[in-house]
Design a protein around this motif. Structure first.
Motif, PDB file in Angstrom:
ATOM      1  N   ARG A 267       0.846  -1.233  -0.065  1.00 48.57           N
ATOM      2  CA  ARG A 267      -0.016  -0.052  -0.103  1.00 48.57           C
ATOM      3  C   ARG A 267       0.802   1.187  -0.047  1.00 48.57           C
ATOM      4  O   ARG A 267       0.555   2.158  -0.790  1.00 48.57           O
ATOM      5  N   LEU A 268       1.835   1.206   0.932  1.00 47.97           N
ATOM      6  CA  LEU A 268       2.653   2.414   1.105  1.00 47.97           C
ATOM      7  C   LEU A 268       3.714   2.690  -0.257  1.00 47.97           C
ATOM      8  O   LEU A 268       3.825   3.545  -0.767  1.00 47.97           O
ATOM      9  N   SER A 269       3.874   1.457  -0.793  1.00 52.50           N
ATOM     10  CA  SER A 269       5.023   1.496  -1.897  1.00 52.50           C
ATOM     11  C   SER A 269       4.342   2.097  -2.983  1.00 52.50           C
ATOM     12  O   SER A 269       4.738   2.740  -4.059  1.00 52.50           O
ATOM     13  N   LYS A 270       2.985   1.582  -3.334  1.00 53.27           N
ATOM     14  CA  LYS A 270       2.162   2.027  -4.354  1.00 53.27           C
ATOM     15  C   LYS A 270       1.895   3.617  -4.380  1.00 53.27           C
ATOM     16  O   LYS A 270       1.943   4.128  -5.316  1.00 53.27           O
ATOM     17  N   GLU A 271       1.438   3.932  -2.785  1.00 54.69           N
ATOM     18  CA  GLU A 271       1.390   5.326  -2.792  1.00 54.69           C
ATOM     19  C   GLU A 271       2.556   6.394  -3.168  1.00 54.69           C
ATOM     20  O   GLU A 271       2.523   7.293  -3.847  1.00 54.69           O
ATOM     21  N   ARG A 272       3.720   5.822  -2.959  1.00 49.78           N
ATOM     22  CA  ARG A 272       5.068   6.128  -3.065  1.00 49.78           C
ATOM     23  C   ARG A 272       5.166   6.496  -4.474  1.00 49.78           C
ATOM     24  O   ARG A 272       5.640   7.437  -5.205  1.00 49.78           O
ATOM     25  N   LEU A 273       4.999   5.314  -5.092  1.00 50.22           N
ATOM     26  CA  LEU A 273       5.262   5.333  -6.695  1.00 50.22           C
ATOM     27  C   LEU A 273       4.270   6.537  -7.380  1.00 50.22           C
ATOM     28  O   LEU A 273       4.641   7.048  -8.310  1.00 50.22           O
ATOM     29  N   GLU A 274       3.121   6.425  -7.073  1.00 50.95           N
ATOM     30  CA  GLU A 274       2.145   7.443  -7.563  1.00 50.95           C
ATOM     31  C   GLU A 274       2.442   8.813  -7.350  1.00 50.95           C
ATOM     32  O   GLU A 274       2.601   9.816  -8.281  1.00 50.95           O
ATOM     33  N   VAL A 275       3.021   9.289  -6.008  1.00 50.68           N
ATOM     34  CA  VAL A 275       3.499  10.425  -5.768  1.00 50.68           C
ATOM     35  C   VAL A 275       4.822  11.021  -6.615  1.00 50.68           C
ATOM     36  O   VAL A 275       4.881  11.842  -7.070  1.00 50.68           O
ATOM     37  N   ILE A 276       5.555   9.864  -6.784  1.00 51.96           N
ATOM     38  CA  ILE A 276       6.901  10.170  -7.501  1.00 51.96           C
ATOM     39  C   ILE A 276       6.452  10.657  -9.077  1.00 51.96           C
ATOM     40  O   ILE A 276       7.180  11.410  -9.635  1.00 51.96           O
ATOM     41  N   LEU A 277       5.638   9.581  -9.584  1.00 54.08           N
ATOM     42  CA  LEU A 277       5.246   9.803 -11.047  1.00 54.08           C
ATOM     43  C   LEU A 277       4.582  11.238 -11.125  1.00 54.08           C
ATOM     44  O   LEU A 277       4.898  11.850 -11.967  1.00 54.08           O
ATOM     45  N   HIS A 278       3.658  11.628 -10.121  1.00 50.14           N
ATOM     46  CA  HIS A 278       3.006  12.877 -10.298  1.00 50.14           C
ATOM     47  C   HIS A 278       4.154  13.961 -10.299  1.00 50.14           C
ATOM     48  O   HIS A 278       4.153  15.102 -11.097  1.00 50.14           O
ATOM     49  N   GLU A 279       5.016  14.073  -9.297  1.00 52.01           N
ATOM     50  CA  GLU A 279       6.146  15.010  -9.207  1.00 52.01           C
ATOM     51  C   GLU A 279       6.952  15.028 -10.724  1.00 52.01           C
ATOM     52  O   GLU A 279       7.303  16.004 -10.982  1.00 52.01           O
ATOM     53  N   LEU A 280       7.139  13.823 -11.170  1.00 54.99           N
ATOM     54  CA  LEU A 280       7.862  13.836 -12.521  1.00 54.99           C
ATOM     55  C   LEU A 280       7.389  14.495 -13.389  1.00 54.99           C
ATOM     56  O   LEU A 280       7.775  15.286 -14.213  1.00 54.99           O
ATOM     57  N   ARG A 281       5.952  14.164 -13.456  1.00 57.24           N
ATOM     58  CA  ARG A 281       5.093  14.779 -14.430  1.00 57.24           C
ATOM     59  C   ARG A 281       4.981  16.330 -14.677  1.00 57.24           C
ATOM     60  O   ARG A 281       5.425  17.145 -15.374  1.00 57.24           O
ATOM     61  N   LEU A 282       4.928  16.798 -13.146  1.00 55.62           N
ATOM     62  CA  LEU A 282       4.856  18.099 -12.774  1.00 55.62           C
ATOM     63  C   LEU A 282       6.029  18.793 -13.177  1.00 55.62           C
ATOM     64  O   LEU A 282       6.246  20.131 -13.685  1.00 55.62           O
ATOM     65  N   SER A 283       7.224  17.975 -12.873  1.00 56.74           N
ATOM     66  CA  SER A 283       8.532  18.709 -13.423  1.00 56.74           C
ATOM     67  C   SER A 283       8.791  19.003 -14.771  1.00 56.74           C
ATOM     68  O   SER A 283       9.768  19.725 -15.341  1.00 56.74           O
ATOM     69  N   GLY A 284       7.897  18.231 -15.615  1.00 58.46           N
ATOM     70  CA  GLY A 284       7.917  18.273 -17.092  1.00 58.46           C
ATOM     71  C   GLY A 284       9.257  17.380 -17.560  1.00 58.46           C
ATOM     72  O   GLY A 284       9.630  17.619 -18.628  1.00 58.46           O
ATOM     73  N   ALA A 285       9.799  16.545 -16.846  1.00 62.95           N
ATOM     74  CA  ALA A 285      11.315  16.006 -17.319  1.00 62.95           C
ATOM     75  C   ALA A 285      10.650  15.021 -18.395  1.00 62.95           C
ATOM     76  O   ALA A 285       9.676  14.240 -18.501  1.00 62.95           O
ATOM     77  N   ARG A 286      11.732  15.025 -19.284  1.00 57.47           N
ATOM     78  CA  ARG A 286      11.414  13.995 -20.587  1.00 57.47           C
ATOM     79  C   ARG A 286      12.655  12.837 -20.232  1.00 57.47           C
ATOM     80  O   ARG A 286      12.474  11.734 -20.780  1.00 57.47           O
ATOM     81  N   SER A 287      13.714  13.095 -19.654  1.00 57.98           N
ATOM     82  CA  SER A 287      14.817  11.850 -19.107  1.00 57.98           C
ATOM     83  C   SER A 287      14.908  11.910 -17.770  1.00 57.98           C
ATOM     84  O   SER A 287      14.958  12.755 -17.122  1.00 57.98           O
TER      85      SER A 287
END
Ligand code: SAH
Length: 464
Positions: A267-287
């Protein structure tokens, strides 16, 4: 280590038949980790005592170290091999030896005296040199099973006072019980006193615990604690065992196992993954770099998203990389073209890691020795210097919420340290200031009023 089992009364002679060991002989058993010698110090019409002396081979312990088992982290080396108490107080070895040597008795089989198999006998077991710091534990664990319990703790002779209280006891349990049950009780409960097991604790350990402990453990008032200690404080396995006990076990289905798995750690690792992906998308990172990518859970998610055009997963461990490779290969029926796995260390300036928009460091820093942190910081913020760094790490204050983690224990065997919230905030702020980043610190997971949340996160953005 030494264990004795004594049978008193008119049925005393049943003992040697049930144990399948000839009282007039000294029986020797070669085990992988040493030698067990079984003999009868007392044989009379009214009392028979069988003793098993376990001689653990210290060379085996030293050799075992290189194989990184659950019991010994690779960090324990050098002098440890020579000053270890394990040859004398290794409860998990004792338990395995007991099961091996008295396997037929443990299973409750005896062709020569079948009528004695289910008979309750006046039995006493003594375990010498049992590591036990709290006197109440043996009472809590054995009394509910119908035993009278007594302990003997030798006072130190003064010479070794600086070592503190003597951590070993001689334990005696006595009751009218069926012999196979007593062996099963000892088999499960002896290692409960001994900290880490000497072999890797896997799902089959849960099966063993349920097979042997299923009927009596289910109603034992200290069931949760025993299961957790027996399974070496591996939280997921403990919960799995408890769930299966609740479920009436024996026929624990795969579904129960799956749901236990789904409800716990993930449960926690799933939440962590989602939050990280959200932050990555926000940052606009392509690489993106996934530093310390482990078995590739984040890589799998990123490889599924079109916006990430170039991904590198780096880890120091070949076995983790192999698992990541297999996971990706299975999901994509081949290797995703935008993703590269490389072996490397977070403490080396590696030119392959340059020129990336973002770096993720998920649950990795706590695996580095604290003294290496400044090197890691330089490599990450000065050498690789991505625009965005997303870093997560456990909040040590939250550990009190994990009942199976004893005081001051970290969440994982390989963790070298864990930050408190104040320490992490301080570390992250200082690192950001030193290398020209802005940092936003937050936390995630279930919230507790006093201890915060289990995971803390720093999102660093390069200034200017
Ligand atoms: N980030 C992954 C794995 C976390 S476990 C996840 O959250 O699922 C920590 C990982 O860091 C392990 O795979 C370990 O092999 C790796 N690791 C530890 N020290 C490292 C180092 N010095 N350099 C690179 N990777 C390291």
């Amino acid at each position: 280590m030494l264990v004795t089992i004594t049978c008193r009364g008119p049925e005393a002679s049943d003992l040697s038949y049930l144990l399948h060991k000839n009282p007039s002989k000294i029986n020797t058993f070669d085990l992988k980790f040493g030698r067990a010698v079984v003999f009868y110090p007392v044989v009379s019409a009214e009392t028979v005592t069988c003793a098993m002396m376990l001689d653990i081979d210290p060379l085996f312990l030293a050799k075992e170290k290189g194989q990184k088992t659950a019991s010994q982290s690779v960090r324990q080396s050098g002098l440890f091999d020579y000053i270890s108490d394990r040859p004398y107080a290794s409860t998990s070895f004792l338990s395995v030896a007991l099961a091996r040597v008295f396997n037929t008795a443990k299973g409750g089989r005896c062709s020569e005296r079948p009528e004695a198999v289910d008979r309750e006998l006046d039995l006493t077991a003594q375990v010498f040199c049992l590591p036990c710091e709290h006197d109440d534990k043996p009472f809590q664990f054995f009394e509910p099973l119908g035993y009278e319990v007594s302990l003997q703790r030798r006072k130190s002779d003064g010479f070794l006072d600086f070592l503190g209280a003597n951590p070993y006891v001689n334990l005696t349990i006595r009751g009218r019980v069926v012999l196979s049950k007593m062996i099963q009780h000892l088999y499960i409960l002896i290692p409960v006193f001994g900290g880490r097991k000497h072999y890797f604790v896997g799902d089959d350990e849960v099966d063993k615990l349920l097979r042997l402990g299923g009927d009596w453990l289910k109603t034992h008032p200290f069931r949760d604690e025993i299961s957790s200690l027996y399974l070496s404080r591996f939280r997921y396995l403990t919960a799995l065992a408890l769930e299966r006990l609740e479920d009436g076990e024996a026929g624990a289905t795969e579904e129960v196992e799956r749901s236990a798995k789904a409800n716990l750690r993930p449960r926690l690792s799933k939440e962590r993954l989602e939050v990280i992906l959200h932050e990555l998308r926000l940052s606009g990172a392509r690489s993106v770099l996934d530093l310390g990518c482990g078995e590739g859970r984040l890589l799998l998610r990123m490889a599924n998203e079109k916006m990430f055009e170039r991904i590198i997963g780096l880890d120091i461990s070949t076995s983790a990389l192999k698992k990541a490779e297999e996971r990706l290969f299975k999901a994509f029926k081949g290797h995703p073209s935008n993703l590269t796995l490389i072996q490397g260390a977070l403490t080396y300036a590696d030119s392959r890691l340059k020129g990336f928009d973002a770096a993720v460091c998920q649950e990795v820093v706590e695996h580095l020795d604290a003294w290496r942190l400044p090197i890691f910081q330089r490599v990450l913020f000065e050498y690789i210097r991505p625009k965005t760094v997303i870093l997560t790490t456990p909040n040590v204050e939250y550990n009190v919420r994990f009942p199976s983690l004893t005081e001051n224990k970290l969440r994982h065997e390989d963790h070298r340290f864990e930050f408190s919230r104040a320490e992490f905030a301080q570390w992250a702020t200082k690192a950001a200031e030193s290398y020209g980043y802005a940092v936003r610190v937050s936390d995630l997971g279930e919230s507790d009023a006093r201890s915060g949340r289990p995971t803390q996160m720093g999102v660093f953005s390069l200034c200017g």
